[in-house]
Design a protein around this motif. Structure first.
Motif, PDB file in Angstrom:
ATOM      1  N   SER A  70       1.617  12.751  10.370  1.00 40.57           N
ATOM      2  CA  SER A  70       0.121  11.944   9.904  1.00 40.57           C
ATOM      3  C   SER A  70       0.180  10.835   9.157  1.00 40.57           C
ATOM      4  N   VAL A  71       0.874  10.502   7.901  1.00 42.52           N
ATOM      5  CA  VAL A  71       0.796   9.580   6.955  1.00 42.52           C
ATOM      6  C   VAL A  71       1.173   8.652   7.407  1.00 42.52           C
ATOM      7  N   ILE A  72       2.507   8.843   8.140  1.00 47.68           N
ATOM      8  CA  ILE A  72       3.152   7.272   8.757  1.00 47.68           C
ATOM      9  C   ILE A  72       2.047   7.215   9.810  1.00 47.68           C
TER      10      ILE A  72
ATOM     11  N   LEU B  79       0.662  -1.321   0.076  1.00 46.14           N
ATOM     12  CA  LEU B  79       0.354   0.067   0.400  1.00 46.14           C
ATOM     13  C   LEU B  79       0.568   1.499  -0.202  1.00 46.14           C
ATOM     14  N   LEU B  80       0.668   2.129  -1.097  1.00 43.05           N
ATOM     15  CA  LEU B  80       1.462   2.868  -0.714  1.00 43.05           C
ATOM     16  C   LEU B  80       0.394   4.676  -0.035  1.00 43.05           C
TER      17      LEU B  80
ATOM     18  N   GLY C  89       7.193   0.329   6.086  1.00 41.94           N
ATOM     19  CA  GLY C  89       8.252   2.105   6.015  1.00 41.94           C
ATOM     20  C   GLY C  89       8.505   3.192   5.365  1.00 41.94           C
ATOM     21  N   VAL C  90       9.589   3.632   5.526  1.00 42.03           N
ATOM     22  CA  VAL C  90       8.760   5.674   5.175  1.00 42.03           C
ATOM     23  C   VAL C  90      10.092   6.488   4.671  1.00 42.03           C
ATOM     24  N   VAL C  91       9.178   7.125   3.525  1.00 43.62           N
ATOM     25  CA  VAL C  91       9.945   8.111   3.060  1.00 43.62           C
ATOM     26  C   VAL C  91       9.651   9.174   4.052  1.00 43.62           C
ATOM     27  N   LEU C  92      10.258   9.817   3.936  1.00 43.67           N
ATOM     28  CA  LEU C  92       9.931  11.431   5.291  1.00 43.67           C
ATOM     29  C   LEU C  92      10.344  12.784   4.565  1.00 43.67           C
TER      30      LEU C  92
ATOM     31  N   ILE D 132       3.590  -1.781   4.448  1.00 42.81           N
ATOM     32  CA  ILE D 132       2.649  -0.012   3.785  1.00 42.81           C
ATOM     33  C   ILE D 132       4.048   0.906   3.294  1.00 42.81           C
ATOM     34  N   LEU D 133       4.178   1.089   2.886  1.00 39.57           N
ATOM     35  CA  LEU D 133       4.956   2.558   2.549  1.00 39.57           C
ATOM     36  C   LEU D 133       3.930   3.598   2.750  1.00 39.57           C
TER      37      LEU D 133
END
Ligand code: NZQ
Ligand code: ZN
Length: 389
Positions: free
Chosen positions: A99-101, A34-35, A134-137, A92-93
């Protein structure tokens, strides 16, 4: 120092261009993901294209769920849970900020749970399993990229509540400071206030003999304060953005809280502000924290004086340590003001007619009190909100 367990399993992938590694890192967990992202900033900045290119290259299939709002909502979390279940999603990315994280973390514990995911936030029960996240901050602020927390707002009654468990710590966090250049100044400043608040919540403790973590807190605070002045003037200063971004993670991955009991009353009080008035969490903290300091400082003048001297370079007044303390509080408040944040409720356009309601809704973390440094009753919370006017 008190006993502690410390775990910080999140792989930090830090530096310019690291977002291009998202495909290979994600592939370690699943080929179908899930993006998850917010209101569209990642499309405007070009990050969306980079991320999807990297996912495509790694052969990863992704289903998108955009639309996370600041102060993320339960409704979207439930939609995410449904999508993950229906599509057999394995990862889930989260591409965005706290908020998204937090929304991704909530989905991650909701998918394997048969009951209502809100049970975890209302304190009914704790999750035992979760999908990996996982996270792209894209913003230095909440520290959610490596924290054990997720904060969600339930639209039914506008309750903002947190879940704190280690299983939701992200597997990796990709952190390129250059991705934060595009932040509006207000968001940059709110993020800085949140980082500072995370350190101060840990700093104001009754635990004795915590010299190392006191010093780590002070160093991190000074670094954030110094570099805040630089990024507010020069938003594309890589080095200053990098210092703040890394400080934001260390402020909230629990390292600075090891061996000491933190307070956290200001956070609980602020959550009522952002739940009801939907203001940025960090801006709310810039209002609440100085008022809390004024209300409780007499509990430990020495600790507040140490804070004033070591963090704000206030000259110690031997005649009146209280004078030192008050100067430290004044400098804290004017710093928040200097980076463009409101420091009073009025300054944020928040009227004084719902203070009782906020005090009544504030989550009491120890039975009928909130906070550890000073245990506040609902009346105390109301007094602090009045001071914040
Ligand atoms: O939604 P988009 O369009 O992406 O815009 C976002 C959003 O409007 C924008 N933004 C983010 N990165 C950007 C950008 N705009 C331009 N360029 C970029 N690079 O910034 C806005 C705010 O984003 P948000 O994710 O809400 O910010 P933040 O990271 O401050 O997160 C706040 C949430 O985290 C919770 C707060 O309560 C609040 O709900 N917290 C979570 C914690 C945790 N999980 O450990 C701890 C904190 O104490 C905090 O409570
Ligand atoms: Zn916070």
């Amino acid at each position: 120092m008190v006993k502690f367990d410390f775990i910080s399993p999140t792989r930090i992938i830090f530096g310019e261009g690291t977002e291009n590694r998202v495909g290979e890192e994600t592939l370690k967990y699943s080929k179908k993901i899930l993006l998850h992202y917010g209101g569209g900033s990642i499309k405007k900045t070009g990050l969306y294209d980079k991320v999807t290119r990297s996912l495509d290259k790694a052969g990863i299939e992704y289903i998108e769920l955009p639309g996370v709002k600041p102060n993320p909502r339960l409704g979207l979390v439930k939609e995410g849970i449904r999508i993950c279940r229906e599509n057999n999603i394995g990862f889930i990315l989260a591409v965005g900020g706290g908020s998204v994280i937090d929304s991704a973390k909530a989905i991650s514990v909701g998918v394997p749970y048969e009951g209502d995911v809100w049970d975890f936030y209302s304190g009914k029960t704790l999750p035992q399993e979760s999908l990996p996240v996982g996270v792209v901050l894209t913003i230095a602020a909440a520290g959610s990229e490596a924290s054990k927390s997720s904060v969600i707002t339930n639209e039914d009654g506008w309750y903002k509540r947190g879940l704190n468990v280690d299983i939701i710590r992200p597997k990796f966090a990709i952190m390129n400071p250059a991705l934060t250049y595009t932040l509006p100044p207000y968001q940059t400043a709110s993020g800085i206030a949140d980082i500072i608040a995370h350190i101060m919540e840990r700093y104001f403790t009754n635990t004795p003999n915590v010299e190392l973590t006191d010093r780590l807190c002070e160093a991190t605070l000074k670094t954030v304060i110094n570099n805040a002045m630089i990024v507010m003037e020069d938003p594309c200063n890589y080095n200053a953005r990098a210092e703040i971004m890394w400080a934001g993670t260390l402020a909230h991955n629990d390292l600075l809280g090891t061996g000491r009991v933190g307070d956290w009353a200001s956070h609980q009080i602020e959550h009522e502000l952002s739940a009801i008035y939907d203001i940025a969490h960090g801006a709310g903290l810039a209002i609440v924290f100085p008022a809390w300091m004024e209300y409780v400082y007499k509990h430990n003048i020495n600790r507040f004086a140490q804070f004033a001297v070591r963090v704000w370079d206030v000259e110690y007044s031997f005649d009146s340590p209280e004078k030192t303390v008050l100067e430290g509080i004044k400098r804290t408040r004017s710093f928040f003001g200097s980076i463009g944040l409101p420091t009073t409720l009025k300054g944020a356009g928040i009227p004084g007619d719902r203070l009782e309601e906020m005090a009544a809704k504030c989550k009491m973390t120890n039975g009928d009190t909130v906070g550890q440094f000073v245990r506040l009753t609902r009346d105390d919370v109301l007094n602090i909100l009045k001071l914040a006017q």
